[in-house]
Write an enzyme that holds these catalytic residues in place. Structure first.
Site, PDB file in Angstrom:
ATOM      1  N   TYR A   1     -12.984 -40.748  62.369  1.00 37.42           N
ATOM      2  CA  TYR A   1     -11.936 -39.812  62.790  1.00 37.42           C
ATOM      3  C   TYR A   1     -12.431 -38.874  63.897  1.00 37.42           C
ATOM      4  O   TYR A   1     -11.631 -38.258  64.599  1.00 37.42           O
ATOM      5  CB  TYR A   1     -11.414 -38.975  61.614  1.00 37.42           C
ATOM      6  CG  TYR A   1     -10.582 -39.765  60.599  1.00 37.42           C
ATOM      7  CD1 TYR A   1     -10.510 -41.147  60.661  1.00 37.42           C
ATOM      8  CD2 TYR A   1      -9.885 -39.124  59.599  1.00 37.42           C
ATOM      9  CE1 TYR A   1      -9.774 -41.869  59.737  1.00 37.42           C
ATOM     10  CE2 TYR A   1      -9.137 -39.839  58.668  1.00 37.42           C
ATOM     11  CZ  TYR A   1      -9.092 -41.206  58.741  1.00 37.42           C
ATOM     12  OH  TYR A   1      -8.357 -41.920  57.830  1.00 37.42           O
TER      13      TYR A   1
ATOM     14  N   LYS B   1     -19.098 -49.486  52.409  1.00 41.45           N
ATOM     15  CA  LYS B   1     -18.921 -50.889  52.792  1.00 41.45           C
ATOM     16  C   LYS B   1     -20.269 -51.352  53.364  1.00 41.45           C
ATOM     17  O   LYS B   1     -20.377 -51.785  54.515  1.00 41.45           O
ATOM     18  CB  LYS B   1     -17.771 -50.984  53.823  1.00 41.45           C
ATOM     19  CG  LYS B   1     -17.326 -52.389  54.173  1.00 41.45           C
ATOM     20  CD  LYS B   1     -16.563 -53.094  53.081  1.00 41.45           C
ATOM     21  CE  LYS B   1     -16.318 -54.546  53.482  1.00 41.45           C
ATOM     22  NZ  LYS B   1     -15.717 -55.342  52.386  1.00 41.45           N
TER      23      LYS B   1
ATOM     24  N   ASP C   1     -13.508 -51.905  49.060  1.00 43.85           N
ATOM     25  CA  ASP C   1     -12.398 -52.805  48.714  1.00 43.85           C
ATOM     26  C   ASP C   1     -12.335 -53.007  47.198  1.00 43.85           C
ATOM     27  O   ASP C   1     -11.264 -53.008  46.594  1.00 43.85           O
ATOM     28  CB  ASP C   1     -12.482 -54.142  49.478  1.00 43.85           C
ATOM     29  CG  ASP C   1     -13.881 -54.709  49.565  1.00 43.85           C
ATOM     30  OD1 ASP C   1     -14.830 -54.076  49.049  1.00 43.85           O
ATOM     31  OD2 ASP C   1     -14.044 -55.802  50.149  1.00 43.85           O
TER      32      ASP C   1
ATOM     33  N   ASP D   1      -9.948 -40.757  52.760  1.00 45.70           N
ATOM     34  CA  ASP D   1      -8.548 -40.520  53.093  1.00 45.70           C
ATOM     35  C   ASP D   1      -7.670 -41.540  52.360  1.00 45.70           C
ATOM     36  O   ASP D   1      -6.676 -41.197  51.709  1.00 45.70           O
ATOM     37  CB  ASP D   1      -8.376 -40.658  54.617  1.00 45.70           C
ATOM     38  CG  ASP D   1      -6.981 -40.285  55.083  1.00 45.70           C
ATOM     39  OD1 ASP D   1      -6.279 -39.567  54.354  1.00 45.70           O
ATOM     40  OD2 ASP D   1      -6.610 -40.719  56.190  1.00 45.70           O
TER      41      ASP D   1
ATOM     42  N   ASP E   1      -5.253 -41.049  48.618  1.00 48.50           N
ATOM     43  CA  ASP E   1      -3.799 -41.284  48.558  1.00 48.50           C
ATOM     44  C   ASP E   1      -3.497 -42.304  47.460  1.00 48.50           C
ATOM     45  O   ASP E   1      -2.547 -42.156  46.690  1.00 48.50           O
ATOM     46  CB  ASP E   1      -3.267 -41.809  49.909  1.00 48.50           C
ATOM     47  CG  ASP E   1      -2.722 -40.684  50.789  1.00 48.50           C
ATOM     48  OD1 ASP E   1      -3.248 -39.561  50.695  1.00 48.50           O
ATOM     49  OD2 ASP E   1      -1.783 -40.934  51.569  1.00 48.50           O
TER      50      ASP E   1
HETATM   51  C1  IPM Z   1      -5.211 -35.899  55.022  1.00 49.85           C
HETATM   52  C2  IPM Z   1      -4.326 -36.312  56.164  1.00 49.85           C
HETATM   53  C3  IPM Z   1      -5.087 -36.122  57.459  1.00 49.85           C
HETATM   54  C4  IPM Z   1      -6.374 -36.932  57.353  1.00 49.85           C
HETATM   55  C5  IPM Z   1      -4.339 -36.489  58.727  1.00 49.85           C
HETATM   56  C6  IPM Z   1      -3.008 -35.807  58.807  1.00 49.85           C
HETATM   57  C7  IPM Z   1      -5.169 -36.220  59.958  1.00 49.85           C
HETATM   58  O1  IPM Z   1      -3.901 -37.610  56.013  1.00 49.85           O
HETATM   59  O2  IPM Z   1      -5.512 -34.702  54.909  1.00 49.85           O
HETATM   60  O3  IPM Z   1      -5.623 -36.754  54.261  1.00 49.85           O
HETATM   61  O4  IPM Z   1      -6.349 -38.129  57.518  1.00 49.85           O
HETATM   62  O5  IPM Z   1      -7.401 -36.355  57.093  1.00 49.85           O
HETATM   63 MN    MN Z   2      -4.599 -38.544  54.213  1.00 53.20          MN
END
Ligand code: IPM
Ligand code: MN
Length: 353
Positions: free
Chosen positions: A142, A189, A221, A245, A249
């Site tokens: 990133y 990985k 994975d 990240d 989620d």
């Molecule tokens: C998070 C978000 C951010 C990230 C984005 C919006 C840049 O998805 O806080 O997880 O990927 O870090």
């Molecule tokens: Mn995120």
């Protein structure tokens, strides 16, 4: 004792959910005999609209002078639909993390039995799910060099890590594991990526300093599968920026709603607290967004300030709210409560605690 908090409401549902959390501060101040001084700053699409910059210098300065930052959410669909946009709301988020040196993003994942019915996972998988992800937040792909070939048909994003960047977050993860079930899983990985091999090597080198921690390694994975197949296996997960990240989620889905997951980002001194969900523009301004992730982020901030009773009380009230059905539509479709109503209920409970 005075704590200076900078509030960055941001975009979409950010302002409405932060508002619910902020309502609690006067109650906490009175109970804990402390003072909170609040300041607001601009970030994200809102900041672009007003200043052309997703993170104005003024916001960075305010945050650098604060004891903690509470962030709502960042992002707007008009940028998602335009891959050529040079200025994007997300740049503000990445930059604030870098500017404040917030290299560790801490995301707890704990199931609430009240939410088992809305989790996509079967009941027996949900028992005892309680883990924390330590996601590296200021390095990796990133933040690496990115670019395009002159004719525009090739693109690259470099992924870089130094041993120092890995070690500082790894130590935090080891220490947290020591206060919990003493199990640390490095997700990487390493069968393919050189950066992952450096992660493994660095973490392995630290392991002798933490002899009571049971350290293991899992390819990302496979980890993506195990988080669904046996989520109660994990205690502390340590991982790099992009893997963290994605798997956080994924992990949020286990709980039943992404609207329940808070996070803390820490580093060399500064600290920022934010829900892990995004700006949810499709529901913004309707008073239907779930404020609990932000309220629980505020609880993490109170822990950070050492106001552990208030933090614990907030968490208990959130659990009580789930039991009492004081929840938004993501949790209960039949007669859901509004964002403000939920916030008011938490506020009233906290007052009477
Ligand atoms: C998070 C978000 C951010 C990230 C984005 C919006 C840049 O998805 O806080 O997880 O990927 O870090
Ligand atoms: Mn995120």
């Amino acid at each position: 004792m005075t704590f200076k908090i900078v509030v960055l409401p941001g975009d979409g549902i950010g302002p409405e959910v932060t508002k619910q959390a902020l309502k609690l501060l006067p109650v906490i101040a009175e109970k804990e005999n402390v003072e909170f001084v609040l300041e607001e700053g601009l970030i994200g699409a809102t900041a672009i609209d007003q200043t052309g910059n997703p993170l104005p210098d003024d916001t960075i300065e305010k945050c650098l002078g604060s004891d903690a930052v509470l962030l709502g959410a960042v992002g707007h669909p008009k940028y998602d639909l335009d891959p050529t946009a040079k200025v994007r709301p997300e740049q503000g988020l990445l930059k604030i993390r870098k500017s404040l040196g917030l290299f560790a993003n801490i995301r707890p994942v704990k199931t609430f039995p009240e939410l088992d019915p809305i989790s996509p996972l079967k009941d027996h998988l949900l028992k005892g799910v309680d883990f924390i992800v330590y996601r590296e937040l200021t390095g990796g792909i990133y933040f690496g060099e990115k670019g395009r070939s002159e004719d525009g048909t090739e693109a690259w994003d470099h992924c870089n890590y130094s041993a120092g960047e890995i070690e500082r977050i790894a130590r935090m993860a080891f220490e947290t594991a020591g206060q919990r079930r003493k199990k640390l899983t490095l997700v990487d990985k390493a069968n393919v990526l050189e950066t992952s091999r450096l992660w493994r090597e660095t973490v392995q080198n630290l392991a002798p300093e933490y002899p009571d921690i049971d350290l293991d390694f899992m390819f990302v994975d496979n980890a993506a599968m195990q988080i669904i197949l046996q989520p109660s296996f994990f205690d502390v997960i340590l991982t790099e920026n992009m893997f963290g990240d994605i798997i956080t989620d994924e992990a949020s889905v286990i709980v039943g709603s992404i609207g329940m997951l808070p996070s803390a980002s820490v580093g060399d001194g500064k600290a920022l607290f934010e829900p892990i969900h995004g700006s949810a523009p499709q529901i913004a301004g309707k008073d239907i967004a779930n404020p609990f992730a932000t309220i629980l982020s505020l609880a993490m901030m109170m822990d950070h300030f050492g106001l552990v009773n208030s933090a614990e009380n907030i968490r208990r009230i959130v659990t009580d709210a789930l039991g009492a059905g004081i929840v938004t539509g993501d949790i209960k479709e039949q007669e859901p409560k509004g964002t403000t109503e939920v916030g008011d209920w938490v506020y009233e409970q906290l007052k009477s605690f």
